[in-house]
Scaffold this motif. Structure first.
Motif, mmCIF file in Angstrom:
data_model
loop_
_atom_site.group_PDB
_atom_site.id
_atom_site.type_symbol
_atom_site.label_atom_id
_atom_site.label_comp_id
_atom_site.label_asym_id
_atom_site.label_seq_id
_atom_site.Cartn_x
_atom_site.Cartn_y
_atom_site.Cartn_z
ATOM 1 N N LEU A 16 49.043 -12.519 11.565
ATOM 2 C CA LEU A 16 47.686 -12.054 11.240
ATOM 3 C C LEU A 16 47.677 -11.266 9.921
ATOM 4 C CD1 LEU A 16 44.936 -12.226 12.705
ATOM 5 C CD2 LEU A 16 45.353 -9.907 13.542
ATOM 6 N N SER A 20 45.781 -12.193 6.502
ATOM 7 C CA SER A 20 44.876 -11.224 5.879
ATOM 8 C C SER A 20 45.240 -11.020 4.416
ATOM 9 C CB SER A 20 44.934 -9.884 6.595
ATOM 10 O OG SER A 20 44.681 -10.058 7.953
ATOM 11 N N SER A 21 46.538 -10.927 4.146
ATOM 12 C CA SER A 21 46.977 -10.721 2.754
ATOM 13 C C SER A 21 46.551 -11.899 1.885
ATOM 14 C CB SER A 21 48.496 -10.555 2.689
ATOM 15 O OG SER A 21 48.890 -9.462 3.449
ATOM 16 N N VAL A 24 42.927 -11.637 1.240
ATOM 17 C CA VAL A 24 42.616 -10.600 0.237
ATOM 18 C C VAL A 24 42.853 -11.142 -1.176
ATOM 19 C CG1 VAL A 24 43.427 -8.393 -0.716
ATOM 20 C CG2 VAL A 24 43.002 -8.611 1.728
#
Lengths: 365, 495
Positions: A16, A20-21, A24
């Motif tokens: 996860l 997410s990285s 981003v």
């Protein structure tokens, strides 16, 4: 929890976080691209007017009137371009850009922001007021020299220097002191600010040269030299001879080379003696060249054979800078043809020849 | 007589026994090392966020224009650099800075390094003496300057004696109070000196060294007249993976350490020092393999022993670009040398490890370097072999093997992705989606063989040092900065 459950939990968390990285990264890239494109499109009709103002060609005032009338959303995008121009222009263009900022209420807003709770806002406000050289803001910015945020102190000092208010000189010097183990105002920022304030800081410099704080004495010696404050020469002589801080003595020697008189050749020569530190000796050798007095010839010629070969090189270079008399000394030393002194003299003459300094001095190359 | 079955059973017993001992500690080790990296990333990210907020009022124009800043001697040690030397020196002379000189020390090159310089800069031989503030080994042959006498370039030719000794000669030849070392195959951004000297200008009494910016891979980028004009990724995956490594190690790791006030490693590719401090500590150690690390450690020790208040800073921006190895052979040599240098320096300064007078260096930085930088390749290699072997022999469960992979490599990938996210939010140097995608893929790919292989190479370097094997030099393919220039040159520092 067994190994399988641990794997699932840790794996899911890391997976996860990885996703997410990546998200981003992608979102940041897309947003930046869109933002640049949108700004380019919005600003395109106004770019020419801005360039006209910044280049000082807005004689009929049409460009400034046009940009003063832009609505707030467009101004928000135009503002960074105007601020970016401000440090690069002087004179009428600078005044006009300042007026443009004022017409959008930026100056009043910046004055209000000087007391903001956010250090970044205080710094941005001081920066802007310095850029537009707003003299009425100088008094408001003085307290910022003691601001708890280092950035704010730095920007305020720079702004006060740009405005050129000499009454702020003592405040700038006071801001140098170390606070809680962190440096106060960066020394070079303070020096640049004092230099920008001009000759009127002379009295403050004299007080600073007598300060108990070596950082302040050092700063004032640097400013006295760079700003050619001749009135500081007597105090500089005292600092060179007696100061307990090596850096202050070195700065005093540099400054004396710039503002000293005929008598100072002997002072500097004394401190080029072998009993002094290497740094001070070398500095004095350079300062004797800066001074350019014939009284320094003997000392410099004597240093050509010194065991410190950097000192010999600097002395030879100083002899070149003194002019024809110095070059004659070098030629005499080189003519002996051997020894360390001859080598240093020969090297300096060679370099002077390449630079065309021998022709200028009239001794031929 | 022992059969294959007996051998296999013996191996099973050994692996099983070892795994019983190390299974949990191994997981904890990887968990801690990756978490520590993540913490350093967060510290660096915090620092970059602050820097970006300051950009609006940083006043870099004033810093460039200031005549009060200290001058810089840029020392370029060169050995057989004919492919890159002229471009490199042109770029260095063109840097935006109020006062700097470039000193090229030709360490007995056997190619046309000097001739290229002479042709490009119209050099003439002068009698200029080079002082002996630092003791050096290689005898100086001659000194050259441009015929105009004003271009601030000095070329010192000397007998071959190695990179460190060449830098020491360059320090002796330099006349400015600050010294920066830069490899000839590196390209600096135009404001590099302004940024790296700023800490010295801000705090001239205390700052003694700055780590000069982030080192990135120049391979594949477009360079015109020594200036970076387009950032692109090179094709080989070996280079792309190194891009990821450099990003993680140089930018984020060292920024984090600097933020923590315990920076003990400044890259030899671009580091700036006060000249008087370099002279005080005796310059670079010509016998050290990790000369850059050794120098910073020596400065720390010297300053602390003298009870002097001092600072060592890392400046995240600007960037210097350098060629990274494009072949496995050169990469292997480089990694062996790096790890050997790390080990020898850590061992040399082992006394600082247990001495509380060295503050955060003793308390955090050195233990970290011992536990994670030095020993990491051992655990990485041994852990991987044990888990794979154990899994094949049936002594390691599928769940454990997967958990190991997730903690050791999945977590490492996360660390890299966080580093990339910080890079994209702060610097965004790679403008093309394709390059960004390739870097993302490389961050995963590096776990599939690359890390294990480099871990093995690093262990080789360590082992060679323990055996007292002499360091040997080899060759590296230099591609140069131009589109068409390709050549094989000897790079003595990298092998």
């Amino acid at each position: 929890m067994n190994v399988g459950q641990t794997f699932l939990t840790v794996g899911a968390a890391i997976g996860l976080a990885c996703a997410s990285s990546v998200a981003v990264i992608a979102i940041a890239k897309v947003r930046r691209g869109r933002d640049v494109a949108r700004s380019t499109a919005v600003l395109a009709p106004y770019r020419r007017a801005l360039v006209v103002i910044a280049s000082g060609e807005d004689q009929d005032g049409q460009a400034i009137a046009a940009l003063s009338a832009v609505p707030a959303p467009i101004w928000a995008r135009l503002r960074p371009s105007v601020v970016a121009f401000l440090p690069k222009v002087r004179g009428i263009p600078g005044v006009n850009l300042g007026e443009l900022m004022r017409s959008h209420g930026e100056i009043d807003e910046a004055r209000r922001m000087l007391t903001s709770r956010s250090a970044v806002r205080r710094a941005c406000a001081a920066y802007l007021l310095g850029l537009v050289r707003d003299p009425d803001s100088a008094a408001l910015m003085l307290p910022l020299l003691n601001d708890p945020a280092a950035d704010v102190r730095m920007v305020a000092a720079r702004a006060l220097g740009t405005i050129g208010d000499p009454s702020a000189a003592m405040g700038v010097m006071g801001a140098l002191r170390t606070q809680h183990g962190q440096i106060g105002l960066p020394a070079w920022v303070a020096a640049e600010a004092l230099l920008a304030m001009g000759v009127e800081v002379g009295l403050a410099l004299q007080l600073g040269l007598a300060s108990e704080d070596p950082a302040v004495r050092n700063l004032c010696a640097v400013v006295a030299g760079h700003g050619t404050h001749f009135s500081a020469a007597p105090q500089l002589r005292i600092l060179l001879a007696t100061d307990c801080d090596g850096d202050v003595r070195v700065s005093a020697a540099v400054a004396l080379g710039r503002v000293g008189g005929a008598d100072d050749a002997a002072t500097l020569a004394r401190h080029a003696d072998a009993s002094e530190t290497t740094v001070l000796r070398r500095t004095c050798a350079v300062a004797l060249g800066d001074l350019g007095r014939l009284e320094g010839l003997e000392t410099l010629a004597g240093l050509l054979g010194d065991g410190d070969r950097r000192l010999a090189e600097l002395a030879a270079d100083s002899l070149v800078r003194i002019g024809s008399a110095g070059i004659a000394r070098l030629e005499a030393a080189a003519a002996t043809g051997q020894g360390a002194g001859a080598r240093a003299a020969g090297g300096a003459l060679e370099l002077a020849g390449l630079r065309g300094q021998l022709v200028v001095s009239g001794t031929g190359s | 007589m022992m059969t294959w079955f007996d051998l296999l059973e013996g191996l099973r017993l050994v692996v099983s026994g070892t795994m019983n001992l190390v299974a949990t500690p191994m997981l904890i080790y990887f968990l801690v090392i990756n978490t520590s990296l993540l913490v350093l990333m967060c510290l660096a990210g915090w620092e970059f966020w602050h820097q970006s907020r300051r950009k609006g009022y940083a006043g870099s124009e004033q810093a460039v224009a200031s005549q009060l800043g200290q001058g810089v001697s840029v020392v370029v040690p060169s050995y057989n650099e004919e492919v890159v030397i002229v471009t490199s020196v042109q770029a260095l002379l063109a840097l935006r800075f109020a006062r700097h000189e470039v000193i090229v020390v030709d360490d007995g090159s056997t190619d046309a390094t000097y001739e290229k310089l002479r042709g490009a800069f119209d050099l003439v031989c002068v009698q200029r003496e080079v002082p002996d503030d630092l003791t050096t080994r290689g005898g100086i042959i001659d000194v050259h300057v441009p015929r105009d006498g004003r271009t601030r370039l000095v070329v010192v030719r000397k007998e071959s004696s190695g990179r460190s000794d060449s830098i020491n000669v360059g320090i002796n030849a330099g006349i400015e109070p600050l010294v920066v070392f830069i490899d000839a195959d590196s390209i600096l951004e135009p404001d590099a000196l302004v940024a790296v000297t700023k800490p010295f200008a801000d705090d001239p009494m205390r700052v003694v060294a700055t780590g000069g910016g982030v080192i990135r891979a120049v391979n594949g980028c477009k360079i015109v007249d020594g200036r970076m004009v387009e950032v692109k990724l090179s094709e080989p995956w070996l280079v792309r993976i190194q891009v990821v490594e450099y990003l993680r190690a140089f930018m984020l790791g060292r920024s984090g350490w600097s933020r923590f006030g315990a920076l003990i490693l400044i890259s030899g590719a671009f580091g700036m020092f006060r000249r008087d401090v370099l002279v005080e500590v005796g310059g670079l150690d010509p016998d050290s393999i990790g000369e850059d690390f050794e120098l910073v450690m020596r400065i720390h020790r010297h300053m602390i022993r003298k009870r002097r208040d001092y600072r060592v800073h890392f400046v995240a921006e600007p960037v210097s670009w350098t060629e990274v190895p494009v072949t496995a052979k050169v990469l292997r040599s480089q990694r062996k040398r790096w790890h050997r240098g790390l080990w020898e320096t850590l061992w040399k300064y082992r006394g600082m490890l247990l001495n509380p007078r060295y503050g955060r260096i003793w308390l955090v930085a050195l233990p970290y370097y011992w536990a994670f930088e030095l020993i990491a390749p051992f655990w990485e290699f041994v852990g991987f072999v044990l888990v794979v072997l154990g899994f094949a022999l049936g002594v390691v469960s599928t769940q454990y093997a997967l958990l190991f992979m997730v903690v050791a490599y999945g977590y490492a990938t996360l660390v890299t992705l966080v580093a990339m996210a910080i890079e994209e939010l702060s610097f965004h140097k790679y403008p093309h989606w394709r390059d960004l995608g390739a870097i993302l893929f490389a961050s995963v790919l590096e776990n599939l063989g690359y890390r294990q292989t480099t871990a093995w190479w690093r262990l080789e370097g360590w082992w060679a040092s323990l055996r007292g094997k002499k360091q040997v030099w080899g060759t590296m393919t230099r591609q140069g900065f131009g589109d068409d220039s390709h050549a094989v040159t000897t790079l003595r520092g990298d092998v």
